[in-house]
Design a protein around this motif. Structure first.
Motif, short mmCIF file in Angstrom:
data_model
loop_
_atom_site.label_atom_id
_atom_site.label_comp_id
_atom_site.label_asym_id
_atom_site.label_seq_id
_atom_site.Cartn_x
_atom_site.Cartn_y
_atom_site.Cartn_z
N TRP A 14 0.84 -1.20 0.00
CA TRP A 14 0.00 0.00 0.00
C TRP A 14 0.88 1.25 0.00
O TRP A 14 0.54 2.26 -0.61
CB TRP A 14 -0.93 0.01 1.21
CG TRP A 14 -2.02 -0.99 1.04
CD1 TRP A 14 -2.08 -2.24 1.59
CD2 TRP A 14 -3.20 -0.85 0.25
NE1 TRP A 14 -3.22 -2.88 1.18
CE2 TRP A 14 -3.94 -2.05 0.37
CE3 TRP A 14 -3.72 0.16 -0.53
CZ2 TRP A 14 -5.14 -2.25 -0.27
CZ3 TRP A 14 -4.94 -0.03 -1.17
CH2 TRP A 14 -5.62 -1.22 -1.04
N LYS A 90 -9.22 11.48 1.85
CA LYS A 90 -9.70 10.26 2.50
C LYS A 90 -10.18 9.30 1.41
O LYS A 90 -10.80 9.71 0.43
CB LYS A 90 -10.86 10.58 3.43
CG LYS A 90 -10.48 11.53 4.54
CD LYS A 90 -10.53 10.83 5.83
CE LYS A 90 -10.22 11.85 6.91
NZ LYS A 90 -9.61 11.28 8.03
N LYS A 92 -12.39 6.62 -0.65
CA LYS A 92 -13.83 6.48 -0.81
C LYS A 92 -14.30 5.07 -0.46
O LYS A 92 -15.48 4.83 -0.33
CB LYS A 92 -14.22 6.83 -2.23
CG LYS A 92 -13.96 8.28 -2.54
CD LYS A 92 -14.39 8.66 -3.92
CE LYS A 92 -14.10 10.13 -4.14
NZ LYS A 92 -14.37 10.58 -5.45
N MET A 93 -13.33 4.16 -0.34
CA MET A 93 -13.66 2.78 0.03
C MET A 93 -12.94 2.46 1.34
O MET A 93 -11.84 2.96 1.58
CB MET A 93 -13.17 1.81 -1.05
CG MET A 93 -13.85 1.96 -2.38
SD MET A 93 -13.13 0.89 -3.63
CE MET A 93 -13.73 -0.70 -3.15
N THR A 94 -13.56 1.62 2.14
CA THR A 94 -12.89 1.18 3.36
C THR A 94 -11.86 0.11 3.00
O THR A 94 -11.89 -0.46 1.91
CB THR A 94 -13.91 0.61 4.36
OG1 THR A 94 -14.48 -0.59 3.79
CG2 THR A 94 -15.00 1.61 4.69
N ALA A 95 -10.99 -0.19 3.94
CA ALA A 95 -9.97 -1.21 3.72
C ALA A 95 -10.61 -2.57 3.44
O ALA A 95 -10.14 -3.34 2.60
CB ALA A 95 -9.03 -1.29 4.91
N THR A 96 -11.71 -2.87 4.13
CA THR A 96 -12.40 -4.14 3.92
C THR A 96 -12.97 -4.22 2.51
O THR A 96 -12.87 -5.26 1.85
CB THR A 96 -13.54 -4.30 4.96
OG1 THR A 96 -12.98 -4.16 6.26
CG2 THR A 96 -14.21 -5.65 4.82
N GLU A 97 -13.57 -3.14 2.04
CA GLU A 97 -14.11 -3.12 0.67
C GLU A 97 -13.00 -3.28 -0.36
O GLU A 97 -13.18 -3.98 -1.36
CB GLU A 97 -14.87 -1.82 0.43
CG GLU A 97 -16.15 -1.68 1.22
CD GLU A 97 -16.75 -0.28 1.12
OE1 GLU A 97 -17.98 -0.19 1.27
OE2 GLU A 97 -16.01 0.70 0.89
N ARG A 99 -10.09 -4.85 0.13
CA ARG A 99 -9.64 -6.25 0.19
C ARG A 99 -10.61 -7.17 -0.54
O ARG A 99 -10.19 -8.08 -1.26
CB ARG A 99 -9.49 -6.69 1.64
CG ARG A 99 -8.23 -6.19 2.29
CD ARG A 99 -8.03 -6.83 3.67
NE ARG A 99 -7.21 -5.95 4.47
CZ ARG A 99 -7.64 -5.13 5.41
NH1 ARG A 99 -8.92 -5.12 5.73
NH2 ARG A 99 -6.82 -4.36 6.07
#
Length: 114
Positions: A14, A90, A92-97, A99
């Protein structure tokens, strides 16, 4: 060695992705997307334009200043390229999304490979 977003999490970290997007080359695809009108403008281009401007201005001056003074070839740098943001935007997607999306892409790539 070329890098792909498919490698994200494996051979591409990352941090590598952040560095590639934050400090990209002036002629990269990121620059062309971010600054479509002025990505080509480098210090070499500016110096060449300044030399031509000086030559044109000198010729105009030696000619007695007749007519309109020549305009510069390039204007000042656009304001949007002068200041870089202090912090990245920031996501627009979370880390889970992210992954989950990467897992879907890897599965699709593996299913196509055989």
């Amino acid at each position: 060695m070329g890098r792909s977003l498919d490698d994200l999490g494996d051979t591409l970290s990352w941090w590598d992705l952040y560095v590639m997007l934050r400090w990209h080359r002036h002629d990269s695809a990121v620059s062309r997307l971010k600054f479509p009108e002025t990505w080509w403008r480098t210090i070499e281009v500016d110096l060449a334009a300044l030399q031509v401007d000086a030559l044109r201005g000198g010729n105009w001056q030696r000619g007695g200043g007749q007519g309109q003074k020549p305009d510069p070839i390039l204007g000042p740098w656009p304001a949007d390229q002068e200041a870089l943001p202090a912090e990245p935007a920031k996501p627009k997607m979370t880390a889970t999304e992210i992954r989950d999306e990467l897992a879907k892409r890897r599965a699709l790539r593996e299913s196509r490979a055989g």
